[in-house]
Design a protein around this motif. Structure first.
Motif, PDB file in Angstrom:
ATOM      1  N   LEU A  64     106.397  44.125 -10.943  1.00  0.00           N
ATOM      2  CA  LEU A  64     106.944  44.617  -9.679  1.00  0.00           C
ATOM      3  C   LEU A  64     107.637  45.966  -9.883  1.00  0.00           C
ATOM      4  N   LYS A  65     108.392  46.074 -10.961  1.00  0.00           N
ATOM      5  CA  LYS A  65     109.100  47.339 -11.266  1.00  0.00           C
ATOM      6  C   LYS A  65     108.117  48.454 -11.613  1.00  0.00           C
ATOM      7  N   GLU A  66     106.954  48.102 -12.168  1.00  0.00           N
ATOM      8  CA  GLU A  66     105.961  49.108 -12.549  1.00  0.00           C
ATOM      9  C   GLU A  66     105.053  49.504 -11.390  1.00  0.00           C
ATOM     10  N   THR A  67     105.107  48.790 -10.271  1.00  0.00           N
ATOM     11  CA  THR A  67     104.305  49.123  -9.092  1.00  0.00           C
ATOM     12  C   THR A  67     105.041  50.212  -8.318  1.00  0.00           C
ATOM     13  N   LYS A  68     104.495  51.400  -8.347  1.00  0.00           N
ATOM     14  CA  LYS A  68     105.183  52.565  -7.786  1.00  0.00           C
ATOM     15  C   LYS A  68     104.937  52.721  -6.287  1.00  0.00           C
ATOM     16  N   LEU A  86      99.274  33.459  -0.276  1.00  0.00           N
ATOM     17  CA  LEU A  86     100.171  32.869   0.713  1.00  0.00           C
ATOM     18  C   LEU A  86     100.038  33.548   2.074  1.00  0.00           C
ATOM     19  N   HIS A  87     100.453  34.793   2.148  1.00  0.00           N
ATOM     20  CA  HIS A  87     100.417  35.547   3.403  1.00  0.00           C
ATOM     21  C   HIS A  87     100.524  37.034   3.093  1.00  0.00           C
ATOM     22  N   SER A  88     100.335  37.854   4.099  1.00  0.00           N
ATOM     23  CA  SER A  88     100.540  39.290   3.930  1.00  0.00           C
ATOM     24  C   SER A  88     101.562  39.765   4.939  1.00  0.00           C
ATOM     25  N   GLU A  89     102.140  40.891   4.617  1.00  0.00           N
ATOM     26  CA  GLU A  89     103.114  41.522   5.503  1.00  0.00           C
ATOM     27  C   GLU A  89     103.035  43.027   5.315  1.00  0.00           C
ATOM     28  N   ILE A  90     103.607  43.738   6.251  1.00  0.00           N
ATOM     29  CA  ILE A  90     103.617  45.203   6.192  1.00  0.00           C
ATOM     30  C   ILE A  90     104.984  45.664   5.696  1.00  0.00           C
ATOM     31  N   LEU A  91     104.955  46.559   4.723  1.00  0.00           N
ATOM     32  CA  LEU A  91     106.167  47.217   4.246  1.00  0.00           C
ATOM     33  C   LEU A  91     106.103  48.646   4.756  1.00  0.00           C
ATOM     34  N   ASP A  92     107.028  48.989   5.634  1.00  0.00           N
ATOM     35  CA  ASP A  92     107.083  50.296   6.288  1.00  0.00           C
ATOM     36  C   ASP A  92     108.151  51.128   5.571  1.00  0.00           C
ATOM     37  N   VAL A  93     107.713  52.130   4.786  1.00  0.00           N
ATOM     38  CA  VAL A  93     108.651  52.967   4.040  1.00  0.00           C
ATOM     39  C   VAL A  93     108.631  54.360   4.658  1.00  0.00           C
ATOM     40  N   ARG A  94     109.770  54.738   5.218  1.00  0.00           N
ATOM     41  CA  ARG A  94     109.882  56.016   5.925  1.00  0.00           C
ATOM     42  C   ARG A  94     110.610  57.040   5.066  1.00  0.00           C
ATOM     43  N   ASN A  95     110.072  58.247   5.078  1.00  0.00           N
ATOM     44  CA  ASN A  95     110.703  59.359   4.374  1.00  0.00           C
ATOM     45  C   ASN A  95     110.709  60.562   5.314  1.00  0.00           C
ATOM     46  N   CYS A  96     111.276  60.334   6.486  1.00  0.00           N
ATOM     47  CA  CYS A  96     111.315  61.353   7.529  1.00  0.00           C
ATOM     48  C   CYS A  96     112.570  62.220   7.385  1.00  0.00           C
ATOM     49  N   LEU A 145     109.668  60.718  -1.930  1.00  0.00           N
ATOM     50  CA  LEU A 145     110.369  59.489  -2.291  1.00  0.00           C
ATOM     51  C   LEU A 145     109.575  58.789  -3.386  1.00  0.00           C
ATOM     52  N   HIS A 146     110.235  58.467  -4.490  1.00  0.00           N
ATOM     53  CA  HIS A 146     109.612  57.772  -5.619  1.00  0.00           C
ATOM     54  C   HIS A 146     110.476  56.555  -5.957  1.00  0.00           C
ATOM     55  N   GLN A 147     109.939  55.371  -5.708  1.00  0.00           N
ATOM     56  CA  GLN A 147     110.635  54.140  -6.033  1.00  0.00           C
ATOM     57  C   GLN A 147     109.609  53.131  -6.545  1.00  0.00           C
TER      58      GLN A 147
END
Length: 172
Positions: A112-116, A38-48, A54-56
């Motif tokens: 999705l839950k298993e993708t760390k 479909l499309h792509s997007e950026i997921l910006d995860v900050r741990n500043c 950070l583990h999710q």
């Protein structure tokens, strides 16, 4: 391009449409999905500003999307006559299709839950998310007023997946 075999599974799901005092069966045909990007997007995860990693999971940031559409008319089996599907019957058919595809939805959510997602302390992790659509085009059969009908439907799962990633410093 390899030719994929089409696998048709028929699942009989007991459903009840109230048509006078008569109960009927609903049969959801299931097929192998077509898969498309479909499309792509950026997921910006900050741990500043932290000293802890950070583990999710990707599930904490994105959800599997579902869409169900039933063609508004059904064909009477045997005669080929067409009729508009009554609103209350359509609601029941939507519910039965949703139930039939619970295993596919559950499998996508588990993946999705298993993708760390891991972001080291004082870092930014940019994930390139690729959205894929698994689309199932098939038919649903049902009885209404003692007559058998068939209608086409589309069930679609939209699933996010990590395509690539890069780590950056919070001070950059």
């Amino acid at each position: 391009m390899a030719i994929k075999k089409l696998i048709i599974l028929t699942i009989i799901i007991p459903g009840f449409l109230l048509t006078g005092c008569k109960a009927s069966r609903i049969q959801v045909e299931k097929v192998t999905p077509t898969v498309q990007t479909l499309h792509s997007e950026i997921l910006d995860v900050r741990n500043c500003e932290t000293t802890e990693d950070l583990h999710q999971s990707l599930y904490d940031f994105q959800e599997v999307q579902t869409k169900i559409e039933i063609h508004p008319t059904a064909t009477q089996i045997g005669t080929g006559n067409r009729m508009e599907i009554p609103k209350e019957t359509n609601s029941i058919l939507l519910h039965e299709i949703k139930k039939a595809y619970q295993p596919e939805l559950k499998e996508a959510v588990i993946a999705l839950k298993e993708t760390k997602i891991h972001v080291p302390a004082d870092k930014i992790h940019m994930y390139q998310i690729q959205w894929l659509a698994k689309t199932y085009h098939a038919t649903i059969s049902f009885s209404l007023d003692g007559e058998a009908y068939e209608a086409s439907y589309t069930y679609r799962l939209e699933i996010p997946q990590i395509e690539s990633s890069r780590v950056m410093s919070c001070t950059a």
